[in-house]
Write an enzyme that holds these catalytic residues in place. Structure first.
Site, PDB file in Angstrom:
ATOM      1  N   VAL A   1     -20.351   0.842  -3.899  1.00 54.26           N
ATOM      2  CA  VAL A   1     -20.556  -0.595  -3.718  1.00 54.26           C
ATOM      3  C   VAL A   1     -21.959  -0.890  -3.179  1.00 54.26           C
ATOM      4  CG1 VAL A   1     -19.719  -2.695  -2.594  1.00 54.26           C
ATOM      5  CG2 VAL A   1     -18.081  -0.944  -3.301  1.00 54.26           C
TER       6      VAL A   1
ATOM      7  N   VAL B   1     -25.004   3.621   0.832  1.00 57.60           N
ATOM      8  CA  VAL B   1     -25.376   3.248  -0.536  1.00 57.60           C
ATOM      9  C   VAL B   1     -24.547   4.057  -1.535  1.00 57.60           C
ATOM     10  CG1 VAL B   1     -27.642   2.185  -0.267  1.00 57.60           C
ATOM     11  CG2 VAL B   1     -27.465   4.667  -0.179  1.00 57.60           C
TER      12      VAL B   1
ATOM     13  N   LYS C   1       0.874  -1.177   0.000  1.00 57.22           N
ATOM     14  CA  LYS C   1       0.000   0.000   0.000  1.00 57.22           C
ATOM     15  C   LYS C   1       0.906   1.221   0.000  1.00 57.22           C
ATOM     16  CE  LYS C   1      -4.483   0.976   0.621  1.00 57.22           C
ATOM     17  NZ  LYS C   1      -5.679   0.217   0.199  1.00 57.22           N
TER      18      LYS C   1
HETATM   19  P1  NAD Z   1     -18.364   5.223  -1.195  1.00 54.74           P
HETATM   20  O1  NAD Z   1     -17.692   6.373  -0.551  1.00 54.74           O
HETATM   21  O2  NAD Z   1     -18.776   5.315  -2.616  1.00 54.74           O
HETATM   22  O3  NAD Z   1     -19.675   4.823  -0.361  1.00 54.74           O
HETATM   23  C1  NAD Z   1     -19.738   4.863   1.029  1.00 54.74           C
HETATM   24  C2  NAD Z   1     -21.115   5.397   1.389  1.00 54.74           C
HETATM   25  O4  NAD Z   1     -21.261   5.327   2.812  1.00 54.74           O
HETATM   26  C3  NAD Z   1     -21.304   6.858   1.002  1.00 54.74           C
HETATM   27  O5  NAD Z   1     -22.524   7.009   0.299  1.00 54.74           O
HETATM   28  C4  NAD Z   1     -21.322   7.592   2.352  1.00 54.74           C
HETATM   29  O6  NAD Z   1     -22.149   8.730   2.319  1.00 54.74           O
HETATM   30  C5  NAD Z   1     -21.867   6.517   3.266  1.00 54.74           C
HETATM   31  N1  NAD Z   1     -21.539   6.705   4.684  1.00 54.74           N
HETATM   32  C6  NAD Z   1     -20.400   7.178   5.215  1.00 54.74           C
HETATM   33  N2  NAD Z   1     -20.492   7.187   6.571  1.00 54.74           N
HETATM   34  C7  NAD Z   1     -21.712   6.686   6.875  1.00 54.74           C
HETATM   35  C8  NAD Z   1     -22.407   6.444   8.094  1.00 54.74           C
HETATM   36  N3  NAD Z   1     -21.860   6.723   9.266  1.00 54.74           N
HETATM   37  N4  NAD Z   1     -23.645   5.900   8.022  1.00 54.74           N
HETATM   38  C9  NAD Z   1     -24.213   5.625   6.844  1.00 54.74           C
HETATM   39  N5  NAD Z   1     -23.615   5.844   5.652  1.00 54.74           N
HETATM   40  C10 NAD Z   1     -22.376   6.379   5.670  1.00 54.74           C
HETATM   41  O7  NAD Z   1     -17.383   3.980  -0.948  1.00 54.74           O
HETATM   42  P2  NAD Z   1     -17.435   2.574  -1.686  1.00 54.74           P
HETATM   43  O8  NAD Z   1     -16.441   2.557  -2.773  1.00 54.74           O
HETATM   44  O9  NAD Z   1     -18.859   2.214  -1.942  1.00 54.74           O
HETATM   45  O10 NAD Z   1     -16.865   1.631  -0.535  1.00 54.74           O
HETATM   46  C11 NAD Z   1     -17.657   1.293   0.586  1.00 54.74           C
HETATM   47  C12 NAD Z   1     -16.806   0.532   1.601  1.00 54.74           C
HETATM   48  O11 NAD Z   1     -16.293  -0.657   0.991  1.00 54.74           O
HETATM   49  C13 NAD Z   1     -15.584   1.294   2.106  1.00 54.74           C
HETATM   50  O12 NAD Z   1     -15.360   0.926   3.444  1.00 54.74           O
HETATM   51  C14 NAD Z   1     -14.462   0.778   1.229  1.00 54.74           C
HETATM   52  O13 NAD Z   1     -13.212   0.870   1.883  1.00 54.74           O
HETATM   53  C15 NAD Z   1     -14.867  -0.667   1.070  1.00 54.74           C
HETATM   54  N6  NAD Z   1     -14.336  -1.303  -0.142  1.00 54.74           N
HETATM   55  C16 NAD Z   1     -14.614  -0.774  -1.374  1.00 54.74           C
HETATM   56  C17 NAD Z   1     -14.116  -1.375  -2.509  1.00 54.74           C
HETATM   57  C18 NAD Z   1     -14.413  -0.823  -3.888  1.00 54.74           C
HETATM   58  O14 NAD Z   1     -14.146  -1.519  -4.881  1.00 54.74           O
HETATM   59  N7  NAD Z   1     -14.959   0.375  -3.988  1.00 54.74           N
HETATM   60  C19 NAD Z   1     -13.333  -2.547  -2.404  1.00 54.74           C
HETATM   61  C20 NAD Z   1     -13.090  -3.091  -1.140  1.00 54.74           C
HETATM   62  C21 NAD Z   1     -13.594  -2.446  -0.015  1.00 54.74           C
END
Ligand code: NAD
Length: 362
Positions: free
Chosen positions: A197, A194, A89
């Site tokens: 992912v 939402v 990383k």
């Molecule tokens: P994203 O930022 O697009 O979505 C996260 C959502 O969570 C946002 O809509 C945000 O407003 C909401 N949020 C934040 N804090 C919150 C709370 N306290 N209560 C309710 N909602 C809240 O991120 P993403 O890409 O969808 O990723 C989501 C999670 O999955 C993250 O933890 C990320 O590290 C993990 N992840 C993502 C991927 C990927 O391919 N994008 C891969 C592995 C892990």
């Protein structure tokens, strides 16, 4: 920098999160004021692939801790995803909104290039596919930039659709194991977050006939999701106590903690967020309560699988089949956890270590 930070930096080998890292590189570029760290945890299975994060860390100690923990996590994720990749990383110290310039990004690309392929960078918080494309002008050691047919059609390097598909497959396996059902029709699921992912996961679940409850901290996200997914909206603090089959954390880490645990009524926890357990002991507590936890780095590996295939020629069917193996890996973890009466997160760690640790030379 505080004196504690100073000591932390000076004692990298004794750092509580050092975890046997192969290499930790401190990078600097005078012209662009780049300050970055690259951590290569383990390359036994292949080059260390992991995101490039840009974050306004308040200290170098904070950046070091983050990069070490994230890098180690990537070794475990790739090993259990069955990839020929190691874990690494990198972090750029700075605010991505105010301090990111193409020159700085290129300087980071050059810093990565000096590792000659031992570390491959991908998108993460604070960096974008466009930043990676800029880096690709100076290094071939970046991934997640190629337009391709993914789990959800053509897109430019974004791994989220593949992650969502993997989480969906993982939910199916976890529900089958814990609730003994194949059919997701009428399954009740609470999705926290939402975003990229969580929203796509909701689409898969809706398609399979599940009933959805959702929460988010942004109204525009909620509005779109509630309409398109026919989901019921609840306030962020109310998501834990819902009487549903599955709780799917798709927002942030440390969401399973003392406070949320006392409220949880779901029988399954399976979602995309990284580092869902605030502490390892929360895994033990979930097991004690009969809640089946799909270890985060196993169920959310769809994105890294997708990126890995980009490097070896992207063929959609092969990628999907590989992502679907997440379900088999989870079932194996659940079986072993039951047999050994240990929490699923601990079993996942053991299985990953069995894969990436070289057998001792006799
Ligand atoms: P994203 O930022 O697009 O979505 C996260 C959502 O969570 C946002 O809509 C945000 O407003 C909401 N949020 C934040 N804090 C919150 C709370 N306290 N209560 C309710 N909602 C809240 O991120 P993403 O890409 O969808 O990723 C989501 C999670 O999955 C993250 O933890 C990320 O590290 C993990 N992840 C993502 C991927 C990927 O391919 N994008 C891969 C592995 C892990």
């Amino acid at each position: 920098m505080s004196s504690t930070d100073h000591e932390t930096i000076m004692n990298v080998f004794q750092h509580p999160d050092f975890a046997g890292h192969e290499q930790v590189v401190f990078c600097h570029d005078e012209d662009t004021a780049l300050r970055a760290l690259i951590a290569v945890h383990n390359t036994n299975l292949g080059p260390a692939l992991g995101g490039i994060r840009m974050w306004p860390y308040t200290s170098e100690g904070e950046a070091l801790r983050d990069v070490l923990r994230l890098s180690r996590g990537m070794t475990y994720k790739s090993a259990l995803a069955g990839l020929q990749l190691g874990g690494g990383k990198s972090v750029i110290i700075g605010n991505p909104r105010t301090e990111k310039t193409p020159e700085l990004i290129r300087a980071m690309g050059k810093a990565i290039d000096r590792l000659a392929g031992r570390y491959i960078g991908a998108e993460d918080s604070g960096t974008t596919v466009s930043d990676l494309k800029t880096m690709s002008e100076v290094t071939t050691s970046v991934a997640g930039i190629v337009d391709k047919e993914g789990a959800a059609g053509k897109r430019s390097g974004d791994p989220s659709p593949a992650t969502a598909y993997g989480v969906f497959v993982g939910i199916r396996a976890t529900v089958k194991y814990r609730l003994g059902r194949d059919d997701l029709g009428g399954l009740t699921v609470a999705i926290q977050g939402v975003g990229n992912v969580g929203y796509r996961l909701g689409e898969y679940l809706k398609e399979a006939g599940a009933e959805l409850w959702i929460t988010d901290i942004y109204d525009d996200q909620l509005e779109r999701a509630s309409k398109e997914l026919a989901a019921q909206v609840v306030a962020p603090d109310d998501i834990f106590a819902l009487d549903v089959d599955v709780f799917a954390p798709c927002a942030m880490g440390s969401v399973i903690n003392d406070s949320s645990l006392s409220q949880l009524r779901a029988k399954v926890i399976a979602g995309a967020a990284n580092n869902q357990l605030a502490e390892n002991r929360h895994g033990i507590e979930l097991m004690r309560r009969g809640i089946l936890y799909a270890p985060d780095y196993v169920i959310n590996a769809g994105g890294i699988i997708d990126i890995a295939y980009e490097r070896s020629g992207h063929e959609r069917t092969k990628v999907l089949r590989h992502i679907e193996r997440i379900g088999d890996t989870l079932s194996e973890i659940f079986e072993r956890a039951k047999r050994e009466e240990l929490p699923t997160n601990q079993i996942a760690d053991q299985m990953a270590e069995e894969r990436f640790r070289r057998p001792a030379v006799t």
